[in-house]
Design a protein around this motif. Structure first.
Motif, PDB file in Angstrom:
ATOM      1  N   UNK A  84       0.826  -1.209   0.000  1.00 37.77           N
ATOM      2  CA  UNK A  84       0.000   0.000   0.000  1.00 37.77           C
ATOM      3  C   UNK A  84       0.860   1.259   0.000  1.00 37.77           C
ATOM      4  N   UNK A  85       0.465   2.225  -0.826  1.00 41.77           N
ATOM      5  CA  UNK A  85       1.063   3.556  -0.808  1.00 41.77           C
ATOM      6  C   UNK A  85      -0.078   4.545  -0.580  1.00 41.77           C
ATOM      7  N   UNK A  86       0.092   5.442   0.370  1.00 42.07           N
ATOM      8  CA  UNK A  86      -0.900   6.485   0.615  1.00 42.07           C
ATOM      9  C   UNK A  86      -0.436   7.739  -0.120  1.00 42.07           C
ATOM     10  N   UNK A  87      -1.221   8.201  -1.081  1.00 42.74           N
ATOM     11  CA  UNK A  87      -0.850   9.382  -1.874  1.00 42.74           C
ATOM     12  C   UNK A  87      -1.519  10.623  -1.289  1.00 42.74           C
ATOM     13  N   UNK A  88      -0.712  11.601  -0.928  1.00 43.58           N
ATOM     14  CA  UNK A  88      -1.212  12.854  -0.346  1.00 43.58           C
ATOM     15  C   UNK A  88      -0.963  14.003  -1.325  1.00 43.58           C
ATOM     16  N   UNK A  89      -1.826  15.026  -1.264  1.00 44.67           N
ATOM     17  CA  UNK A  89      -1.824  16.072  -2.292  1.00 44.67           C
ATOM     18  C   UNK A  89      -1.022  17.315  -1.926  1.00 44.67           C
ATOM     19  N   UNK A  90       0.001  17.155  -1.078  1.00 39.91           N
ATOM     20  CA  UNK A  90       0.853  18.314  -0.765  1.00 39.91           C
ATOM     21  C   UNK A  90       1.584  18.774  -2.029  1.00 39.91           C
ATOM     22  N   UNK A  91       1.629  20.094  -2.243  1.00 32.68           N
ATOM     23  CA  UNK A  91       2.302  20.641  -3.425  1.00 32.68           C
ATOM     24  C   UNK A  91       3.415  21.591  -2.988  1.00 32.68           C
ATOM     25  N   UNK A  92       4.003  22.258  -3.950  1.00 32.90           N
ATOM     26  CA  UNK A  92       5.188  23.071  -3.670  1.00 32.90           C
ATOM     27  C   UNK A  92       4.877  24.231  -2.714  1.00 32.90           C
ATOM     28  N   UNK A  93       3.679  24.814  -2.810  1.00 37.36           N
ATOM     29  CA  UNK A  93       3.306  25.898  -1.881  1.00 37.36           C
ATOM     30  C   UNK A  93       3.236  25.370  -0.447  1.00 37.36           C
ATOM     31  N   UNK A  94       2.704  24.147  -0.283  1.00 38.31           N
ATOM     32  CA  UNK A  94       2.664  23.535   1.050  1.00 38.31           C
ATOM     33  C   UNK A  94       4.071  23.345   1.605  1.00 38.31           C
ATOM     34  N   UNK A  95       4.982  22.964   0.713  1.00 39.44           N
ATOM     35  CA  UNK A  95       6.382  22.788   1.111  1.00 39.44           C
ATOM     36  C   UNK A  95       6.968  24.104   1.614  1.00 39.44           C
ATOM     37  N   UNK A  96       6.708  25.184   0.874  1.00 37.96           N
ATOM     38  CA  UNK A  96       7.208  26.504   1.275  1.00 37.96           C
ATOM     39  C   UNK A  96       6.592  26.928   2.611  1.00 37.96           C
ATOM     40  N   UNK A  97       5.276  26.707   2.772  1.00 37.79           N
ATOM     41  CA  UNK A  97       4.600  27.048   4.032  1.00 37.79           C
ATOM     42  C   UNK A  97       5.222  26.296   5.208  1.00 37.79           C
ATOM     43  N   UNK A  98       5.507  25.008   4.996  1.00 37.58           N
ATOM     44  CA  UNK A  98       6.082  24.184   6.068  1.00 37.58           C
ATOM     45  C   UNK A  98       7.464  24.684   6.457  1.00 37.58           C
ATOM     46  N   UNK A  99       8.274  25.053   5.471  1.00 38.05           N
ATOM     47  CA  UNK A  99       9.614  25.585   5.765  1.00 38.05           C
ATOM     48  C   UNK A  99       9.516  26.844   6.619  1.00 38.05           C
ATOM     49  N   UNK A 118       3.272  23.857  -8.334  1.00 33.72           N
ATOM     50  CA  UNK A 118       2.627  24.833  -7.469  1.00 33.72           C
ATOM     51  C   UNK A 118       1.108  24.748  -7.604  1.00 33.72           C
ATOM     52  N   UNK A 119       0.427  25.304  -6.646  1.00 40.60           N
ATOM     53  CA  UNK A 119      -1.037  25.229  -6.617  1.00 40.60           C
ATOM     54  C   UNK A 119      -1.663  25.810  -7.874  1.00 40.60           C
ATOM     55  N   UNK A 120      -1.137  26.941  -8.337  1.00 38.92           N
ATOM     56  CA  UNK A 120      -1.700  27.578  -9.532  1.00 38.92           C
ATOM     57  C   UNK A 120      -1.583  26.682 -10.753  1.00 38.92           C
ATOM     58  N   UNK A 121      -0.515  25.889 -10.829  1.00 38.85           N
ATOM     59  CA  UNK A 121      -0.365  24.963 -11.955  1.00 38.85           C
ATOM     60  C   UNK A 121      -1.457  23.895 -11.920  1.00 38.85           C
ATOM     61  N   UNK A 122      -1.768  23.410 -10.702  1.00 41.10           N
ATOM     62  CA  UNK A 122      -2.814  22.386 -10.553  1.00 41.10           C
ATOM     63  C   UNK A 122      -4.165  22.973 -10.955  1.00 41.10           C
ATOM     64  N   UNK A 123      -4.454  24.195 -10.490  1.00 40.47           N
ATOM     65  CA  UNK A 123      -5.719  24.860 -10.821  1.00 40.47           C
ATOM     66  C   UNK A 123      -5.859  25.033 -12.337  1.00 40.47           C
ATOM     67  N   UNK A 124      -4.791  25.530 -12.951  1.00 40.14           N
ATOM     68  CA  UNK A 124      -4.819  25.775 -14.397  1.00 40.14           C
ATOM     69  C   UNK A 124      -5.061  24.484 -15.171  1.00 40.14           C
ATOM     70  N   UNK A 125      -4.414  23.416 -14.732  1.00 33.70           N
ATOM     71  CA  UNK A 125      -4.562  22.113 -15.411  1.00 33.70           C
ATOM     72  C   UNK A 125      -6.007  21.630 -15.311  1.00 33.70           C
ATOM     73  N   UNK A 126      -6.625  21.767 -14.121  1.00 30.38           N
ATOM     74  CA  UNK A 126      -8.011  21.335 -13.936  1.00 30.38           C
ATOM     75  C   UNK A 126      -8.979  22.219 -14.717  1.00 30.38           C
ATOM     76  N   UNK A 127      -8.726  23.522 -14.735  1.00 31.04           N
ATOM     77  CA  UNK A 127      -9.597  24.443 -15.482  1.00 31.04           C
ATOM     78  C   UNK A 127      -9.575  24.130 -16.965  1.00 31.04           C
ATOM     79  N   UNK A 128      -8.397  23.778 -17.468  1.00 35.56           N
ATOM     80  CA  UNK A 128      -8.288  23.409 -18.888  1.00 35.56           C
ATOM     81  C   UNK A 128      -9.067  22.136 -19.198  1.00 35.56           C
TER      82      UNK A 128
END
Length: 455
Positions: free
Chosen positions: A129-144, A179-189
């Motif tokens: 089993x692998x648990x896939x989580x949706x953390x992205x680059x912005x989350x990484x920056x926030x955590x730092x 980054x989050x904006x890339x994910x949004x743009x991909x879904x909007x397309x």
């Protein structure tokens, strides 16, 4: 898509026949993750039609906090998964109630129940089993930023890892490269909808403050700020892994883990201070049974303690007691316990050159040399041992100091005494004067009750 697929393969996140369980809230990040993994599953089947592709399913957790909005999210998650042909298991937990009961923040309780749901679902699977989580680059920056403000070392600056293991389950984060904006743009397309969690806009959460106030200002200074933070995190991660490997070797060299305590040997404090901090932090974490909130403050307190006189002690987080013992550092969870009283069983019989097998808990003495009735007691002023065959004596206090017996333990030791002359310091040595020789006619055999005859 290419960026995410390449990132998955770079860290070998998914292999054929794996069962990948997506943490699926229905928000933009998790919708993006689920659809990308669905695309990746198709891509893998095209590349290697002769191999089994990985299995894909989703887990949705209702925190019972947002009322109808939470129910809306659950319905959306089920419907989208059904349209994709992906199995979706839903779990529900009273997070606010659990947070209050277990003295956790709402965020901590939410994280706890999500892991509980993932582990429950993982146990149902026969596959890896692998648990896939949706953390992205912005989350990484926030955590730092969050870790830096709270106080952290290199490990905290590495932020979120691409792959981690918790309780034997691998957690993968395929979106850390975008980054989050890339994910949004991909879904909007793709004209793909998602749901919005209203609590993401509440400024009471620390991460929301970083997301809404600090990150936008950093991007205003440099539009690539998040990318640069992510690149720095990757460097910190490599440094952390390198130092960690060396710290593991140093830990094995200088730390002794006993049943009732952890001992850091004096030699560690001659090593580089950075390496000291890694070893000390791990020793404290192992003693506490957890890593949370153990940081450089605790490391510095122990480094200062090492310079003080033997017997000095401090109290740390999670009820840990630490004391200095002739340069070594000893850690236990809780207060030092007084040792229970030791009982000795004694037998006297004629000695006929029989074979004597002295054990840790069994000793033999020349009975005829004992002037008084042997007394089982604690140490007293004036006690001494005969330490050489020629009759050389040493005060019991000096002997215990030479043996580096911690000061707080000396008064709890049991001794077998002939007046002030000590026959045996139980757990340590016997007196040379009372040893059995070829001239011995009568012996007394002494055994610690409750201990094995073979030890």
């Amino acid at each position: 898509m290419k960026k995410v697929f390449s990132y998955i393969e770079q860290y070998q996140m998914i292999k054929p026949d794996d069962r990948v369980i997506v943490g699926f809230s229905g928000g933009v990040d998790s919708v993006g993750l689920l659809l990308l993994l669905k695309e990746y599953q198709t891509e893998c089947q095209k590349k290697s039609p002769e191999k089994n592709s990985f299995l894909l399913e989703a887990v949705h957790v209702n925190h019972q906090i947002r009322g109808e909005e939470a129910n809306r999210d659950e319905t959306f998650a089920k419907d989208l998964c059904e349209s994709l042909g992906v199995s979706c298991s839903c779990y529900s937990y009273p997070v606010l109630e659990l947070a209050k009961k277990q003295h956790l923040t709402e965020e901590e309780a939410g994280r706890m129940v999500r892991h509980r749901a993932f582990e429950t679902q993982a146990k149902k699977a026969k596959e890896t089993v692998k648990i896939a989580l949706a953390h992205h680059r912005d989350d990484l920056a926030e955590t730092m930023i969050h870790n830096l403000v709270r106080g952290t070392g290199i490990g905290g600056m590495a932020g979120i890892r691409p792959v981690t293991e918790i309780n034997g389950i691998s957690y993968i984060r395929p979106l850390l490269c975008v980054e989050k904006e890339e994910i949004k743009e991909w879904l909007e397309n793709k004209n793909q909808l998602w749901v919005e969690d209203s609590t993401n806009k509440e400024a009471s959460y620390t991460r929301n403050k970083i997301r809404q106030n600090i990150l936008p200002q950093l991007k205003g200074l440099n539009e690539k700020a998040v990318l640069h933070l992510a690149n720095a995190a990757e460097t910190f991660l490599m440094a952390e892994e390198y130092i960690g490997r060396n710290a593991d070797m140093m830990y094995n060299r200088y730390v002794i883990c006993k049943k009732d305590r952890t001992i850091i040997k004096q030699g560690l404090f001659q090593e580089d201070r950075l390496m000291q901090s890694y070893v000390i932090q791990r020793a404290v974490s192992e003693t506490a049974g957890k890593k949370k909130d153990i940081g450089m403050l605790h490391v510095k307190l122990i480094q200062e303690l090492e310079k003080k006189q033997s017997g000095s002690r401090i109290s740390l987080i999670y009820g840990i007691t630490v004391w200095q013992n002739y340069g070594d550092i000893c850690l236990i969870k809780g207060e030092l316990e007084k040792k229970s009283e030791i009982e000795l069983k004694m037998e006297v019989f004629p000695y006929e050159n029989m074979q004597i097998q002295e054990k840790k808990y069994t000793k033999w003495f020349d009975y005829d040399k004992i002037k008084e009735i042997p007394c089982v007691r604690k140490r007293q002023a004036g006690d001494f041992l005969t330490v050489t065959k020629e009759g050389g004596r040493k005060k019991l206090k000096d002997y215990l100091i030479d043996c580096k017996v911690p000061r707080q333990e000396r008064d709890s030791l049991t001794v077998l005494a002939d007046g002030s002359h000590i026959l045996w310091v139980v757990g340590y040595r016997i007196s040379e004067y009372y040893k059995v020789t070829e001239k011995t006619k009568t012996v007394i055999r002494v055994h610690v009750k409750g201990e094995s005859e073979d030890e």
